[in-house]
Design a protein around this motif. Sequence first.
Motif, mmCIF file in Angstrom:
data_model
loop_
_atom_site.group_PDB
_atom_site.id
_atom_site.type_symbol
_atom_site.label_atom_id
_atom_site.label_comp_id
_atom_site.label_asym_id
_atom_site.label_seq_id
_atom_site.Cartn_x
_atom_site.Cartn_y
_atom_site.Cartn_z
ATOM 1 N N THR A 153 31.161 0.844 -16.115
ATOM 2 C CA THR A 153 31.704 2.220 -15.720
ATOM 3 C C THR A 153 30.215 2.879 -15.806
ATOM 4 O O THR A 153 29.241 3.704 -16.521
ATOM 5 N N LEU A 154 29.752 3.430 -14.357
ATOM 6 C CA LEU A 154 29.016 4.218 -13.638
ATOM 7 C C LEU A 154 29.482 5.679 -14.281
ATOM 8 O O LEU A 154 28.369 6.329 -14.641
ATOM 9 N N ARG A 155 30.407 6.413 -13.712
ATOM 10 C CA ARG A 155 31.145 7.952 -13.778
ATOM 11 C C ARG A 155 32.668 7.316 -14.507
ATOM 12 O O ARG A 155 33.381 6.722 -13.523
ATOM 13 N N LEU A 156 32.701 8.685 -15.070
ATOM 14 C CA LEU A 156 34.011 8.080 -15.646
ATOM 15 C C LEU A 156 35.188 10.080 -15.573
ATOM 16 O O LEU A 156 34.121 11.374 -16.048
ATOM 17 N N ILE A 157 35.717 10.142 -15.039
ATOM 18 C CA ILE A 157 36.357 11.208 -14.726
ATOM 19 C C ILE A 157 38.057 12.017 -15.158
ATOM 20 O O ILE A 157 38.535 10.797 -14.472
ATOM 21 N N ARG A 158 38.054 12.063 -15.947
ATOM 22 C CA ARG A 158 39.929 12.292 -16.424
ATOM 23 C C ARG A 158 40.581 13.218 -15.472
ATOM 24 O O ARG A 158 39.993 14.535 -15.086
ATOM 25 N N VAL A 159 41.488 13.122 -14.860
ATOM 26 C CA VAL A 159 41.801 13.355 -13.212
ATOM 27 C C VAL A 159 43.071 14.410 -14.008
ATOM 28 O O VAL A 159 43.466 15.275 -12.941
ATOM 29 N N SER A 160 44.487 13.537 -15.195
ATOM 30 C CA SER A 160 45.537 14.050 -15.092
ATOM 31 C C SER A 160 45.343 13.760 -16.718
ATOM 32 O O SER A 160 45.017 13.537 -16.624
ATOM 33 N N ILE A 161 46.811 14.678 -17.147
ATOM 34 C CA ILE A 161 46.781 14.710 -18.152
ATOM 35 C C ILE A 161 48.451 15.296 -18.476
ATOM 36 O O ILE A 161 48.776 16.133 -17.793
ATOM 37 N N GLY A 162 49.442 14.153 -18.319
ATOM 38 C CA GLY A 162 50.290 14.109 -17.849
ATOM 39 C C GLY A 162 50.308 14.471 -16.515
ATOM 40 O O GLY A 162 50.312 13.477 -15.446
ATOM 41 N N SER A 163 51.352 14.809 -15.895
ATOM 42 C CA SER A 163 51.785 15.958 -14.734
ATOM 43 C C SER A 163 50.483 16.565 -13.789
ATOM 44 O O SER A 163 50.528 17.157 -12.651
ATOM 45 N N LEU A 164 49.420 17.052 -15.100
ATOM 46 C CA LEU A 164 48.914 18.196 -14.833
ATOM 47 C C LEU A 164 47.793 17.985 -13.503
ATOM 48 O O LEU A 164 46.790 16.881 -14.847
ATOM 49 N N LYS A 165 47.303 18.173 -12.464
ATOM 50 C CA LYS A 165 46.163 17.351 -12.183
ATOM 51 C C LYS A 165 45.226 18.351 -12.257
ATOM 52 O O LYS A 165 44.952 19.308 -12.201
ATOM 53 N N LEU A 166 43.915 17.890 -12.402
ATOM 54 C CA LEU A 166 42.352 18.295 -12.463
ATOM 55 C C LEU A 166 42.734 19.392 -11.125
ATOM 56 O O LEU A 166 42.061 20.884 -11.643
ATOM 57 N N ALA A 167 42.643 18.829 -9.863
ATOM 58 C CA ALA A 167 42.929 18.937 -8.692
ATOM 59 C C ALA A 167 43.631 20.027 -8.818
ATOM 60 O O ALA A 167 42.644 21.220 -7.646
ATOM 61 N N ASP A 168 44.436 20.302 -8.791
ATOM 62 C CA ASP A 168 45.219 21.648 -8.663
ATOM 63 C C ASP A 168 45.186 22.456 -9.211
ATOM 64 O O ASP A 168 45.873 24.163 -9.086
ATOM 65 N N LEU A 169 44.098 23.012 -10.616
ATOM 66 C CA LEU A 169 43.826 24.001 -11.246
ATOM 67 C C LEU A 169 42.850 24.774 -10.854
ATOM 68 O O LEU A 169 42.644 25.542 -11.476
ATOM 69 N N GLY A 170 42.444 24.652 -9.583
ATOM 70 C CA GLY A 170 40.681 24.885 -8.921
ATOM 71 C C GLY A 170 39.628 25.085 -9.825
ATOM 72 O O GLY A 170 39.258 25.374 -9.665
ATOM 73 N N LEU A 171 39.407 24.386 -10.503
ATOM 74 C CA LEU A 171 38.588 24.437 -11.858
ATOM 75 C C LEU A 171 37.240 23.764 -11.457
ATOM 76 O O LEU A 171 37.155 22.552 -10.862
ATOM 77 N N GLN A 172 36.157 24.482 -11.731
ATOM 78 C CA GLN A 172 34.775 23.446 -11.219
ATOM 79 C C GLN A 172 33.812 23.050 -12.499
ATOM 80 O O GLN A 172 34.443 23.946 -13.627
ATOM 81 N N PRO A 173 33.116 22.128 -12.620
ATOM 82 C CA PRO A 173 32.480 21.822 -13.407
ATOM 83 C C PRO A 173 31.897 22.725 -14.615
ATOM 84 O O PRO A 173 31.583 23.668 -14.325
ATOM 85 N N GLY A 174 31.955 23.161 -16.334
ATOM 86 C CA GLY A 174 32.441 24.409 -16.756
ATOM 87 C C GLY A 174 33.198 25.396 -17.052
ATOM 88 O O GLY A 174 32.480 26.482 -17.726
ATOM 89 N N LYS A 175 33.907 25.662 -16.341
ATOM 90 C CA LYS A 175 35.195 26.676 -16.401
ATOM 91 C C LYS A 175 36.701 26.244 -17.188
ATOM 92 O O LYS A 175 37.059 24.987 -16.799
ATOM 93 N N TRP A 176 37.436 27.241 -17.060
ATOM 94 C CA TRP A 176 38.932 26.718 -17.886
ATOM 95 C C TRP A 176 39.470 28.094 -17.652
ATOM 96 O O TRP A 176 39.062 29.198 -16.987
#
Length: 189
Positions: A153-176
Amino acid sequence: MLLAFYKPFDVLSQFTQEHPSHRTLAEFGFPPDVYAIGRLDRDSEGLLLLSDEARWNDRLLNPRHAHPRTYHAQVDGQITDEALRKLRSGIDLKDFHSLPCKAQRLDTEPAHPPRDPPIRVRKNIPTSWLELTLTEGKNRQVRRMTAAVGFPTLRLIRVSIGSLKLADLGLQPGKWKRLDAAEERQVLA
């Protein structure tokens, strides 16, 4: 309260600084008394949940719940069907045998923000992306699994937990953000 955070590369999933050069969660302005539910390694990115409620820790991390977490992994080389088959079956990693997981090749590069610093690029060795969904979370497990089948692995990104998707949250790195009730239900789905 339950918070979703887009953990950037090179940040520890803890508030205590162990070394002056290590970045921690303390620099991101979280409310007092929250803690990370699980962790992402310093060199991993993506969705990290934090809470001030202990019930989330048991519900999301206890193996008896088999709670799914999905990752995008950029690996060295063009991932093969045989490697995907092995990942799906479970891998012997010396200290444990991973449970079977979902593993598929991504035909197009996912639209993740660029990593800072970027991964190393080698002109003669292509990379490929795969999506893995696991229900367990041992130390550096995804990286160990992909390496065991010949594709580090060169790059690893967790994209979801359960059915909560990071892409749907509209967050950028460092934001919450604090999750609303509907988003909390997605975490458990």
